[in-house]
Design a protein around this motif. Sequence first.
Motif, PDB file in Angstrom:
ATOM      1  N   ALA A 143      -0.449   2.606  -5.532  1.00 51.08           N
ATOM      2  CA  ALA A 143      -0.161   3.066  -4.177  1.00 51.08           C
ATOM      3  C   ALA A 143       0.564   4.398  -4.245  1.00 51.08           C
ATOM      4  O   ALA A 143       1.359   4.638  -5.154  1.00 51.08           O
ATOM      5  CB  ALA A 143       0.701   2.033  -3.449  1.00 51.08           C
ATOM      6  N   PRO A 144       0.310   5.297  -3.315  1.00 48.15           N
ATOM      7  CA  PRO A 144       0.958   6.618  -3.367  1.00 48.15           C
ATOM      8  C   PRO A 144       2.433   6.533  -3.021  1.00 48.15           C
ATOM      9  O   PRO A 144       2.878   5.625  -2.318  1.00 48.15           O
ATOM     10  CB  PRO A 144       0.188   7.417  -2.308  1.00 48.15           C
ATOM     11  CG  PRO A 144      -0.321   6.384  -1.350  1.00 48.15           C
ATOM     12  CD  PRO A 144      -0.615   5.173  -2.174  1.00 48.15           C
ATOM     13  N   GLY A 145       3.200   7.496  -3.527  1.00 43.33           N
ATOM     14  CA  GLY A 145       4.578   7.668  -3.102  1.00 43.33           C
ATOM     15  C   GLY A 145       5.615   6.893  -3.872  1.00 43.33           C
ATOM     16  O   GLY A 145       6.786   6.867  -3.467  1.00 43.33           O
ATOM     17  N   ARG A 155       4.116  -3.977 -13.579  1.00 42.13           N
ATOM     18  CA  ARG A 155       3.383  -2.770 -13.989  1.00 42.13           C
ATOM     19  C   ARG A 155       1.989  -2.728 -13.389  1.00 42.13           C
ATOM     20  O   ARG A 155       1.466  -1.652 -13.074  1.00 42.13           O
ATOM     21  CB  ARG A 155       3.290  -2.721 -15.511  1.00 42.13           C
ATOM     22  CG  ARG A 155       4.551  -2.232 -16.201  1.00 42.13           C
ATOM     23  CD  ARG A 155       4.302  -2.014 -17.677  1.00 42.13           C
ATOM     24  NE  ARG A 155       4.050  -3.271 -18.371  1.00 42.13           N
ATOM     25  CZ  ARG A 155       4.978  -3.946 -19.042  1.00 42.13           C
ATOM     26  NH1 ARG A 155       6.207  -3.483 -19.121  1.00 42.13           N
ATOM     27  NH2 ARG A 155       4.679  -5.084 -19.652  1.00 42.13           N
ATOM     28  N   ASP A 156       1.380  -3.918 -13.234  1.00 39.85           N
ATOM     29  CA  ASP A 156       0.003  -3.971 -12.738  1.00 39.85           C
ATOM     30  C   ASP A 156      -0.081  -3.951 -11.223  1.00 39.85           C
ATOM     31  O   ASP A 156      -1.167  -3.788 -10.666  1.00 39.85           O
ATOM     32  CB  ASP A 156      -0.695  -5.229 -13.269  1.00 39.85           C
ATOM     33  CG  ASP A 156      -0.882  -5.194 -14.775  1.00 39.85           C
ATOM     34  OD1 ASP A 156      -0.827  -4.092 -15.355  1.00 39.85           O
ATOM     35  OD2 ASP A 156      -1.092  -6.276 -15.373  1.00 39.85           O
ATOM     36  N   GLY A 157       1.030  -4.139 -10.538  1.00 39.94           N
ATOM     37  CA  GLY A 157       1.023  -4.140  -9.078  1.00 39.94           C
ATOM     38  C   GLY A 157       0.804  -2.753  -8.512  1.00 39.94           C
ATOM     39  O   GLY A 157       0.843  -1.740  -9.226  1.00 39.94           O
ATOM     40  N   PRO A 158       0.590  -2.657  -7.221  1.00 42.16           N
ATOM     41  CA  PRO A 158       0.302  -1.347  -6.613  1.00 42.16           C
ATOM     42  C   PRO A 158       1.456  -0.356  -6.704  1.00 42.16           C
ATOM     43  O   PRO A 158       1.227   0.854  -6.648  1.00 42.16           O
ATOM     44  CB  PRO A 158      -0.009  -1.699  -5.151  1.00 42.16           C
ATOM     45  CG  PRO A 158       0.557  -3.060  -4.937  1.00 42.16           C
ATOM     46  CD  PRO A 158       0.501  -3.765  -6.250  1.00 42.16           C
ATOM     47  N   THR A 159       2.695  -0.835  -6.870  1.00 36.88           N
ATOM     48  CA  THR A 159       3.824   0.106  -6.964  1.00 36.88           C
ATOM     49  C   THR A 159       4.136   0.493  -8.402  1.00 36.88           C
ATOM     50  O   THR A 159       5.014   1.352  -8.628  1.00 36.88           O
ATOM     51  CB  THR A 159       5.085  -0.497  -6.323  1.00 36.88           C
ATOM     52  OG1 THR A 159       5.464  -1.679  -7.038  1.00 36.88           O
ATOM     53  CG2 THR A 159       4.829  -0.840  -4.873  1.00 36.88           C
ATOM     54  N   LYS A 160       3.472  -0.148  -9.384  1.00 37.03           N
ATOM     55  CA  LYS A 160       3.631   0.189 -10.814  1.00 37.03           C
ATOM     56  C   LYS A 160       5.109   0.192 -11.214  1.00 37.03           C
ATOM     57  O   LYS A 160       5.600   1.090 -11.892  1.00 37.03           O
ATOM     58  CB  LYS A 160       2.999   1.550 -11.135  1.00 37.03           C
ATOM     59  CG  LYS A 160       1.538   1.671 -10.679  1.00 37.03           C
ATOM     60  CD  LYS A 160       0.671   0.587 -11.300  1.00 37.03           C
ATOM     61  CE  LYS A 160      -0.756   0.620 -10.787  1.00 37.03           C
ATOM     62  NZ  LYS A 160      -1.563  -0.543 -11.248  1.00 37.03           N
ATOM     63  N   LEU A 161       5.814  -0.831 -10.813  1.00 32.64           N
ATOM     64  CA  LEU A 161       7.252  -0.912 -10.995  1.00 32.64           C
ATOM     65  C   LEU A 161       7.624  -1.243 -12.440  1.00 32.64           C
ATOM     66  O   LEU A 161       7.054  -2.153 -13.046  1.00 32.64           O
ATOM     67  CB  LEU A 161       7.824  -1.986 -10.055  1.00 32.64           C
ATOM     68  CG  LEU A 161       9.318  -2.268 -10.140  1.00 32.64           C
ATOM     69  CD1 LEU A 161      10.123  -1.021  -9.771  1.00 32.64           C
ATOM     70  CD2 LEU A 161       9.683  -3.425  -9.202  1.00 32.64           C
ATOM     71  N   GLU A 162       8.578  -0.514 -12.977  1.00 32.20           N
ATOM     72  CA  GLU A 162       9.135  -0.784 -14.305  1.00 32.20           C
ATOM     73  C   GLU A 162      10.647  -0.652 -14.234  1.00 32.20           C
ATOM     74  O   GLU A 162      11.175   0.101 -13.410  1.00 32.20           O
ATOM     75  CB  GLU A 162       8.576   0.186 -15.347  1.00 32.20           C
ATOM     76  CG  GLU A 162       7.081   0.039 -15.592  1.00 32.20           C
ATOM     77  CD  GLU A 162       6.621   0.850 -16.784  1.00 32.20           C
ATOM     78  OE1 GLU A 162       7.225   0.692 -17.867  1.00 32.20           O
ATOM     79  OE2 GLU A 162       5.677   1.644 -16.633  1.00 32.20           O
ATOM     80  N   ARG A 172       4.336  -6.163  -5.455  1.00 32.14           N
ATOM     81  CA  ARG A 172       3.011  -6.377  -4.864  1.00 32.14           C
ATOM     82  C   ARG A 172       2.896  -5.806  -3.449  1.00 32.14           C
ATOM     83  O   ARG A 172       1.808  -5.797  -2.882  1.00 32.14           O
ATOM     84  CB  ARG A 172       2.686  -7.879  -4.843  1.00 32.14           C
ATOM     85  CG  ARG A 172       2.482  -8.478  -6.225  1.00 32.14           C
ATOM     86  CD  ARG A 172       1.990  -9.894  -6.123  1.00 32.14           C
ATOM     87  NE  ARG A 172       1.573 -10.419  -7.418  1.00 32.14           N
ATOM     88  CZ  ARG A 172       0.944 -11.584  -7.594  1.00 32.14           C
ATOM     89  NH1 ARG A 172       0.664 -12.340  -6.544  1.00 32.14           N
ATOM     90  NH2 ARG A 172       0.594 -12.001  -8.792  1.00 32.14           N
ATOM     91  N   GLU A 173       4.009  -5.372  -2.883  1.00 29.28           N
ATOM     92  CA  GLU A 173       3.984  -4.860  -1.516  1.00 29.28           C
ATOM     93  C   GLU A 173       4.078  -3.336  -1.556  1.00 29.28           C
ATOM     94  O   GLU A 173       5.137  -2.767  -1.839  1.00 29.28           O
ATOM     95  CB  GLU A 173       5.148  -5.458  -0.716  1.00 29.28           C
ATOM     96  CG  GLU A 173       5.288  -4.915   0.690  1.00 29.28           C
ATOM     97  CD  GLU A 173       3.979  -4.913   1.466  1.00 29.28           C
ATOM     98  OE1 GLU A 173       3.559  -3.817   1.899  1.00 29.28           O
ATOM     99  OE2 GLU A 173       3.376  -5.994   1.619  1.00 29.28           O
ATOM    100  N   PRO A 174       2.982  -2.635  -1.273  1.00 34.24           N
ATOM    101  CA  PRO A 174       2.957  -1.168  -1.421  1.00 34.24           C
ATOM    102  C   PRO A 174       3.965  -0.433  -0.553  1.00 34.24           C
ATOM    103  O   PRO A 174       4.380   0.678  -0.899  1.00 34.24           O
ATOM    104  CB  PRO A 174       1.523  -0.807  -1.024  1.00 34.24           C
ATOM    105  CG  PRO A 174       0.732  -2.054  -1.170  1.00 34.24           C
ATOM    106  CD  PRO A 174       1.668  -3.180  -0.871  1.00 34.24           C
ATOM    107  N   SER A 175       4.376  -1.024   0.554  1.00 32.72           N
ATOM    108  CA  SER A 175       5.247  -0.305   1.480  1.00 32.72           C
ATOM    109  C   SER A 175       6.721  -0.381   1.094  1.00 32.72           C
ATOM    110  O   SER A 175       7.553   0.292   1.715  1.00 32.72           O
ATOM    111  CB  SER A 175       5.074  -0.862   2.901  1.00 32.72           C
ATOM    112  OG  SER A 175       5.530  -2.205   2.972  1.00 32.72           O
TER     113      SER A 175
END
Length: 635
Positions: free
Chosen positions: A19-21, A150-157, A53-56
């Motif tokens: 997801a962007p941003g 990492r695989d979610g839309p926000t690519k969180l680490e 998992r929540e892009p927003s």
Amino acid sequence: MQYHTHGFNPGDPNVFAAAPGHRRAGDPLPETIDVLIAGSGPAGLCLAAQLAREPSIRTMLVEPKFGPMEKGQADGISVRSMEMFQAFGFAEKVMRESVWINETTFWAAGAESLLERVARVQDVPDGISEMPHVLLNQARVHDMFLDLMRDGPTKLEPDYGLKVVDLEIDPNAKDYPVTVTLEHTDLARLGQTTQLRANYVIGCDGARSSVRKAIGGTLHGDAAHHAWGVMDLLATTNFPDWRMKSFVRSQDAGILMVLPREGGHLVRLYVELDALGEHERVADRGMGADDIIAKAQRIFQPFKLDVKDVVWWSIYEIGHRLTDKFDDVPADQLATRTPRVMLAGDACHTHSPKAGQGMNVSMGDTFNLGWKLISVLTGRADPALLHSYSGERRAAAQGLVEFDHKWARVVGSKAPDTVTDGLPRVAREFVNNLPFTCGLTVQYEPGLLTGAQLHQHLAKGFEIGKRFHSAPVVRLADAKPMHLGHCVDADARFRLFIFAPANDTGTHGGAVDALCSWLQNDAASPICRFTATGEDIDAVIDVRAVFQQGFRALDYTAMPALLRPHVGRLGLCDYEKVFCADATRAGDIFDMRQIDRANGCIVIVRPDQYVGHILPLDARDGLSAYFANILRARS
């Protein structure tokens, strides 16, 4: 698993498009963030995996260590946690890698003070869950949550090398009211601090939590005043139950617990060491790995224990402690403030590891919190929903602390083991406690999220306030045998299960059709009120139905439109909403869960897999009222 909803999706379906941003770990720190999580233990990672998992939602997780865990810490995974892992999608991976605990044995001094097996019991009672009790290195559980992030839309680490040292809350600020001070822990920037502002801060930073201290929280309780050693080792032995979970009580050398670990060779020992003075700490004794091994060898006599390799060890003294409240809102301001800072895991409750509940209860905390944060931050629910977190989870933690007190006394008792009904006291108490240690006794009190038990008789096997006890069904569209509870993914949606009355086949004029028509078309229905324009019809409340007939007796195309919704960017039909009883294979869900066959019922399941309410099929007002207490009307 559905992954072509918005068009063909090649490759690994678990990997979402970015997801962007969203910033990546290592990028410059943001000035503001939606959720800051302090600590990358099981509580913090379980929460981060949901938010990722929540892009927003912009989420940041800080961890003072410099990388992920590799070994040590907890290892027991209860059947309740396995059910939760199913919602995240990695229960099968855990079952494949872990060691299953099927039997527990008990050893005590017998004739001539020699150890002998005095009892053996089944570790997980039949029918209590479709999931096993397993043991697996906590680091592997962390890995699976990290993969989801990492695989979610926000690519969180995680942002490693950072810790929360202080925070301040401005209760009058509408946006980003929490100012957080972060400190670098790496040598190049040791002691340097920076600040950012957050909408919410979640303290998952352990028993010495800086977040808890910053909001004035204190752990109350007592110390155990007894040292225990824990060790993961590779060894050879002639002890017969080396690959069984075992409680071993020697004549006068003390007690230990044997826990086989994954991989076929690794074993964990919990070994009773020495009593401590009133003001003495474990560190004062200067004990080490050799002391744990020597004590274990004495307890095991006459069996031999030859340690080949020590993988990890620790010596601890953990008391039973609980903080007053799991959030920052003073009791006299509940009506005027909503939580902005919340605590989870060891930051708000500590206990001994003897019952194997620490990691499990910590993850249960943030599985309860995650969907509530998502609902609030996406505008689906009012921030007042967050008040329910402290109320529900503190009560669960209180039950754990009380249980741990009792169980620690039983395990550590020096009194002779009395035998009743063929079992010594430790084994008898162990059997009585199995529903608790399986993680299945938590029951949320009636309130905002849990309805009264007026209609509990319609489905006696789905206890209101307890976790949804899954049962076998057959999916109508493709005749797939499966578990109904496996429909509940960790996606912050409510599930509304319609159990059809006898002779209802879903066709026009029946009770199921009438309910579905009202849900889909009436402005007063919760789906119409709380689903925003442009969202899929099941974006907030996922409706599914279970019929009493076999799958060959029903016509899928005759089902109500709500059970055959067209969703996603392409408007594709969802074929996975209708199920039938599985009377020929694993059991009929209507019988197994004591569902009223004549009248059927509605079972509302919360996003965290707990039963929120049970209602008759015609209880339109009750259904509307339940969701109106939780969700916001959407245009």
